[in-house]
Design a protein around this motif. Structure first.
Motif, PDB file in Angstrom:
ATOM      1  N   GLY A 310      40.773  54.543  33.571  1.00  0.00           N
ATOM      2  CA  GLY A 310      41.042  55.963  33.736  1.00  0.00           C
ATOM      3  C   GLY A 310      40.377  56.556  34.952  1.00  0.00           C
ATOM      4  N   CYS A 311      40.027  55.706  35.900  1.00  0.00           N
ATOM      5  CA  CYS A 311      39.234  56.140  37.057  1.00  0.00           C
ATOM      6  C   CYS A 311      39.925  55.745  38.359  1.00  0.00           C
ATOM      7  N   ILE A 312      39.800  56.617  39.362  1.00  0.00           N
ATOM      8  CA  ILE A 312      40.303  56.334  40.701  1.00  0.00           C
ATOM      9  C   ILE A 312      39.113  56.096  41.622  1.00  0.00           C
ATOM     10  N   TYR A 313      39.170  55.010  42.380  1.00  0.00           N
ATOM     11  CA  TYR A 313      38.133  54.683  43.353  1.00  0.00           C
ATOM     12  C   TYR A 313      38.717  54.908  44.753  1.00  0.00           C
ATOM     13  N   PHE A 314      38.290  55.979  45.407  1.00  0.00           N
ATOM     14  CA  PHE A 314      38.706  56.226  46.787  1.00  0.00           C
ATOM     15  C   PHE A 314      37.718  55.512  47.705  1.00  0.00           C
ATOM     16  N   VAL A 315      38.230  54.668  48.593  1.00  0.00           N
ATOM     17  CA  VAL A 315      37.369  53.855  49.451  1.00  0.00           C
ATOM     18  C   VAL A 315      37.557  54.286  50.898  1.00  0.00           C
ATOM     19  N   ASP A 316      36.451  54.690  51.536  1.00  0.00           N
ATOM     20  CA  ASP A 316      36.489  55.137  52.926  1.00  0.00           C
ATOM     21  C   ASP A 316      35.414  54.410  53.714  1.00  0.00           C
ATOM     22  N   MET A 329      32.486  55.043  48.502  1.00  0.00           N
ATOM     23  CA  MET A 329      33.437  54.931  47.408  1.00  0.00           C
ATOM     24  C   MET A 329      33.268  56.144  46.502  1.00  0.00           C
ATOM     25  N   THR A 330      34.287  56.976  46.463  1.00  0.00           N
ATOM     26  CA  THR A 330      34.275  58.169  45.626  1.00  0.00           C
ATOM     27  C   THR A 330      35.048  57.878  44.352  1.00  0.00           C
ATOM     28  N   THR A 331      34.396  58.027  43.216  1.00  0.00           N
ATOM     29  CA  THR A 331      35.065  57.792  41.941  1.00  0.00           C
ATOM     30  C   THR A 331      35.521  59.124  41.354  1.00  0.00           C
ATOM     31  N   ASP A 340      32.268  61.517  41.702  1.00  0.00           N
ATOM     32  CA  ASP A 340      30.955  61.052  42.156  1.00  0.00           C
ATOM     33  C   ASP A 340      31.140  60.192  43.398  1.00  0.00           C
ATOM     34  N   ASP A 341      30.082  60.127  44.227  1.00  0.00           N
ATOM     35  CA  ASP A 341      30.101  59.315  45.440  1.00  0.00           C
ATOM     36  C   ASP A 341      29.139  58.142  45.309  1.00  0.00           C
ATOM     37  N   ILE A 342      29.580  56.969  45.798  1.00  0.00           N
ATOM     38  CA  ILE A 342      28.744  55.770  45.827  1.00  0.00           C
ATOM     39  C   ILE A 342      28.842  55.179  47.223  1.00  0.00           C
ATOM     40  N   ILE A 343      27.705  54.898  47.852  1.00  0.00           N
ATOM     41  CA  ILE A 343      27.708  54.237  49.156  1.00  0.00           C
ATOM     42  C   ILE A 343      27.134  52.843  48.987  1.00  0.00           C
ATOM     43  N   ALA A 360      33.687  45.817  41.542  1.00  0.00           N
ATOM     44  CA  ALA A 360      34.068  47.071  42.189  1.00  0.00           C
ATOM     45  C   ALA A 360      34.052  46.916  43.704  1.00  0.00           C
ATOM     46  N   GLN A 361      33.048  46.214  44.232  1.00  0.00           N
ATOM     47  CA  GLN A 361      32.973  45.997  45.671  1.00  0.00           C
ATOM     48  C   GLN A 361      34.048  45.021  46.147  1.00  0.00           C
ATOM     49  N   VAL A 362      34.357  44.020  45.322  1.00  0.00           N
ATOM     50  CA  VAL A 362      35.421  43.076  45.675  1.00  0.00           C
ATOM     51  C   VAL A 362      36.740  43.820  45.868  1.00  0.00           C
TER      52      VAL A 362
END
Length: 386
Positions: A310-316, A329-331, A340-343, A360-362
């Protein structure tokens, strides 16, 4: 009584032989349908067992005669080291590592979203080849790819067999097996396509304004293919939105994301290709979407440990000191509307390794890594011009 028992025991081998003979004599078209169903479910292992049942089943499922047969559609190539490839099924969570020596003879260009491998001849005119890594099908295209930098996305359709390639600057090119060269879909440079995916026998694109375009092939040839807008923009062409098109399970989704949160939060819409309209959805079930400007991916989160459904991972991609590699990576939890943001970068990886150590990183690397689609290093004397 002894005679009766003897007769019954003697009949069983005959019945079993008749049954085996009956299964092995199934019509080829029925055998092909069963094989197609197994591959449609990404069940490669059952497919291989199925082919090993008898000679007639193995013969009926050979790919050589019909290129459209048994095309993988739910696999992603997540790692490559020379001729060793690692695939993952986005629906079952299975990982498959395959050693394919054939790759040493060709230049590696990239892979389609379903897992087909795109190669090119090592000498001019560098004609394109497409390999099915699971069945060994090898398609030979007459055309060669122009020098376009790195390949962003690629997809293969089967009715007719056509290869579509998206370049780093958003150009969409395509060719069928007999095309002399790749044709290009011309668009306004201010509104280049962002995402493309095959769905229900057609190729669909989304552009920077959020419009949906689809392909039409009236005479079954790449020469007559056309692209037309089938669904207008849902955000009114507002420049402050990113739009991503992704096939998720059996649905086609358009995700609109504002540049800044002050413009609102991401919106998920289901693309109704029959009625040419968009429907806002408030849940994506147990799917996890990985979206970037390079490529998009949808996985069944219940099959992968540590992946949130149920989550979207936006990767920039982001720049770091010393030209380091990092990603933001913004979830976004669709139902809760929480972001939330993850770097993460090489410093966060175990032991300083440059390899990702979480799924998640893969998946994030798969969606954002520009180097994924080509290799400019020489291997066994073969190099790629892409």
């Amino acid at each position: 009584m002894p005679c009766t028992l003897s007769t019954q025991r003697g009949a069983r081998p005959a019945e079993e032989t008749a049954a085996k003979h009956g299964w092995s004599s199934l019509p080829d078209d029925l055998v092909i349908q069963v094989g197609n169903r197994l591959l449609a479910d990404s069940d490669i292992y059952s497919y291989m067992d199925f082919r090993a049942v008898c000679t007639s089943w193995s013969s009926a499922t050979k790919d050589n005669a019909k290129p459209g047969r048994f095309q993988p559609s739910k696999w992603a190539l997540i790692d490559r080291h020379d001729d060793v490839l690692t695939f993952v099924s986005v629906e079952t969570g299975r990982f498959v590592v395959k050693n394919i020596p054939l790759l040493r003879r060709y230049g590696f260009v990239g892979a389609t979203g379903g897992g087909m491998i795109i190669l090119e001849e090592p000498v001019p005119p560098y004609q394109v080849r497409v390999l099915n890594p699971f069945t060994g099908l090898f398609l030979r295209f007459k055309a060669s790819l122009p020098i376009i930098g790195w390949v962003r996305e690629a997809t293969l359709t089967t009715s007719p067999v056509m290869l579509f390639v998206s370049s780093e600057v958003g150009k969409i090119m395509w060719a069928d097996l007999d095309s002399e060269h790749f044709q290009q879909f011309g668009v306004d440079s201010r509104n280049t396509p962002l995402s493309m995916t095959p769905f229900d026998g057609k190729l669909y694109l989304s552009d920077q304004e959020g419009s949906i375009l689809s392909s039409t092939v009236p005479s079954g040839s790449a020469q007559t293919l056309s692209m037309a807008t089938t669904i207008p923009s849902a955000v009114g062409g507002h420049p402050a939105w990113y739009c991503y098109l992704v096939k998720s399970g059996e649905e086609l989704l358009l995700v609109s994301r504002p540049w800044y949160e002050i413009h609102g939060k991401p919106v998920v819409r289901k693309v109704d290709t029959e009625n040419n309209k968009l429907e806002v959805v408030t849940s994506i079930g147990n799917r996890a979407l990985y979206l970037s400007d390079v490529r998009c991916l949808s996985v069944d989160a219940s099959k992968f440990q540590g992946i949130e459904g149920g989550c979207i991972y936006f990767v920039d991609p982001v720049s770091t000191a010393g030209n380091g590699q990092a990603s933001l990576m913004t979830t976004f939890r669709v139902a809760e509307q929480v972001q939330d943001d993850i770097i993460f970068d090489v410093a966060t990886m175990a032991g300083g390794s440059r390899q990702p150590f979480t799924l998640a990183q893969v998946f994030a690397n798969y969606c954002s890594d520009e180097e994924f689609s080509y290799d400019d290093s020489e291997s066994d004397g073969v190099s790629s011009k892409i």
